[in-house]
Each structure stands twice: as C-alpha cells, then as structure tokens.
Write an enzyme that holds these catalytic residues in place. Structure first.
Site, PDB file in Angstrom:
ATOM      1  N   CYS A 133       0.887  -1.241   0.057  1.00 40.22           N
ATOM      2  CA  CYS A 133      -0.064  -0.034   0.019  1.00 40.22           C
ATOM      3  C   CYS A 133       0.894   1.310   0.044  1.00 40.22           C
ATOM      4  CB  CYS A 133      -1.053  -0.010   0.986  1.00 40.22           C
ATOM      5  SG  CYS A 133       0.033  -0.485   2.885  1.00 40.22           S
ATOM      6  N   HIS A 246      -2.876   6.299   5.161  1.00 45.37           N
ATOM      7  CA  HIS A 246      -1.444   6.254   5.333  1.00 45.37           C
ATOM      8  C   HIS A 246      -0.539   7.428   4.875  1.00 45.37           C
ATOM      9  CE1 HIS A 246      -1.648   2.041   6.338  1.00 45.37           C
ATOM     10  NE2 HIS A 246      -0.812   1.675   5.259  1.00 45.37           N
TER      11      HIS A 246
END
Length: 340
Positions: A133, A246
C-alpha cells in the site's frame, strides 16, 4: 458492439479489503457477468450484497475457480501461495493483494498509473501482484517526476494507519483509546506496545540488516515497478494511531535539475493524483481527507535546499482503497480491456 462480461471471484471476500473490492466492482461498473465470493470455512453461509443481490459466501478451495475468468485475492499470503496457482491452472487470472508473489520474477507488479504495460506479463504464471500500500501511493506521485527528471535517490518515512493490520488492530486502537480516556488499563495484543497515543517504528518483522520487512518491500518493489535497479531507496515505516489513511514524508533527489512550478503542474494533471498544496491557508493532505477516496493526495511540495536537485513531498492515501482494493480493480480493468 456489446461489452464483454466476466465471471469474477473475490477471495477473502469477508475481510475489510475484500468488502471494499466488492463495493469497488460495483461503483466502478466492472463488467461482471457473475460474482463468486470466497472465504475460509468459518464464513460459509454468510451473504454479502452486490448490486442489490445477496450472494452467499463459498469456501475458498482449489476447486472454486472453475469457470472463473478473473479472481481478486485478498486472503493473505499463505492462502495466496496455495490457491493462486490452482486458480491459474483452472484458466483464471489472479490479481493478488498479498506480498506472496510481488518479487517473483515471472509475476508482474503493477501500479496502473506507473507501469500499466506490465500487466501483459500475466501470461507467464496467470498471476499479477498488487504492490504494498505504501509503495503504491508513493509511486503514483513520483512516477511523473521520475519519467521527466529521473530519480537518483528516495528517502521515505511512512506514518501508517492501523487498518493496515486488519480489523483486530482497528478494534485495539479503539479499545485502548477508550480505556485511556477513562483512566483504565489498555490491553495490548496486536502490536508489541500500546498504539493509542503512541507511534511504533516497527511494521512487520525485523531483518538481519536492521530494516523491517515492510521497509524492504518499499525498496525492492519501487525498483521492480519502475524497472530501474539504480535508484537508491531507503525507508522508515511507522505505525501511528490513525484508523485509515497512510501518510508519507518523501524526499527525492532527481538526476536532472527541475523547475518547482513544473513539478506542481505535472502533479496537478497526473492520473490518480489530487494536488492539495496551499499551506498558507492550512491546506495540505491529511488522512481524514483521504479516507474513502481513491485519489492520492500530494502537498507540501518544496525544494530540499540542503542538496542539489532535492525535493520534498507529503503524500497521503486511503490504504484500504487505493492502497489495496482500488489498485487491484484497476489492474483487473486493464486486464479485461486489453488482454482477455
């Protein structure tokens, strides 16, 4: 001319990423003829909705892929190693979200905004890998810079949400936060230390070189996706008390001099990027704004004045969507449109 339709399977359908894959297939109007939902035996009998229809979850087995054209896997590394080859042998093309196949030389590793051509390599094993990711969002932003100015070196520090560790981690952060607010003891289970009101510079296991496996994923995957082993990459990955999204502080050194306004203009028009960069008005990428979005948010763009050709960026994305489910579906879209 009618649009070709496909039989699609989602393996790991009952997890957070699997759920998001199902929603993404619907919202992006993927050409689904029929949908199979697969999970462990514990989930058999559950139903999940797709386009208003209740679909029963079936057990993930080696025989589950007969007649399936494309399978989206988010069942974990072990199940992917076991079942992806069996799916491919049944004539299905697998797009796998785990780390199991990423560094296999015969398996393409794809960020659609950066290396869509690599999808063609699926023919070798019938498997395409979805990157980590954090790697995905970084390369969505860095790819246009790399293509024009080259990259000599990347230094990245990540601030990763607990959802990257799954539902148990989400529940642990929630429970610890409530406990501390009420001056109670906070149970620690998922991580080696309390995550509430804390930061852990520790994602995945530590390796002999002192880096974590997560950090080396970013190093190795970046070079594979950009097809450039000469790029210097170093990473520090940190788990932070955020549920979704994130964030990354990225410092790069380009090979040739750049114009900062050109960098802004490129990112403003780059596929998958949303420029969020008005710091004087307190406008910059934040996890709370990325949550539920497919775009990668980029801001805090400025020169690194300590080095020639240095550039700083702040990059944020929803790790469950663009960092996992959406990127997987985008790969499948390329596969369906150009190769099947």
């Amino acid at each position: 001319m009618s649009r070709k339709l496909f039989t699609v399977a989602v393996a790991g359908a009952t997890g957070a990423v699997g759920n998001e894959m199902i929603r993404g297939l619907e919202s992006r109007n993927f050409p689904v003829k029929s949908l199979k939902l697969l999970a462990s035996s514990r989930s058999v009998g559950r139903t999940l909705k797709f386009k208003g229809e209740d679909i029963a979850v079936e057990e993930l087995t080696g025989d589950a892929f007969k007649g399936v054209d494309i399978a989206l896997f988010s069942a974990g590394g072990g199940p992917s190693l076991e079942f992806a080859p069996k799916a491919a042998a049944a004539g299905c093309v697998v797009v796998d979200n785990s780390s199991a196949w990423r560094m296999d030389a015969d398996v393409p590793l794809v960020v659609p905004e950066a290396n869509p051509h690599a999808v063609a390599g699926y023919v070798k094993k019938g498997i395409i890998a979805n990157p980590n990711c954090s790697t995905i969002q970084m390369l969505v932003a860095l790819n246009p810079i790399y293509r024009k100015y080259g990259l000599r070196r990347i230094v990245v520090s990540t601030y990763q949400a607990v959802s990257g560790s799954g539902k148990k981690a989400i529940d642990e952060l929630s429970g610890q936060t409530r406990a501390m607010i009420h001056d109670a003891s906070a149970a620690v289970s998922v991580y080696p230390h309390r995550i509430a009101f804390n930061c852990l510079p520790h994602i995945d296991v530590f390796l002999e070189n002192g880096y974590t496996k997560e950090e080396m994923k970013m190093v190795n995957e970046t070079r594979k996706i950009l097809e450039d082993s000469t790029i210097g990459v170093t990473a520090t990955t940190v788990r932070v008390p955020v549920f979704y999204g994130h964030s990354e502080a990225v410092n790069v050194e380009t090979k040739t001099p750049f114009d900062i306004q050109d960098i802004r203009a490129m990112l403003a028009s780059a596929p998958g990027v949303r420029l969020v960069d008005e710091p004087s008005a307190n406008v910059y990428p934040m996890a709370i704004d990325a949550q539920g979005q497919d775009d990668t948010l980029v801001g805090r763009i400025r020169r690194d004045e300590s080095i020639e050709n240095g550039l700083n960026l702040w990059i944020v994305a929803d790790n469950i969507r663009k960092g996992a489910a959406t990127n997987t579906i985008q790969i499948a879209e390329i596969l369906a449109e150009k190769y099947l």
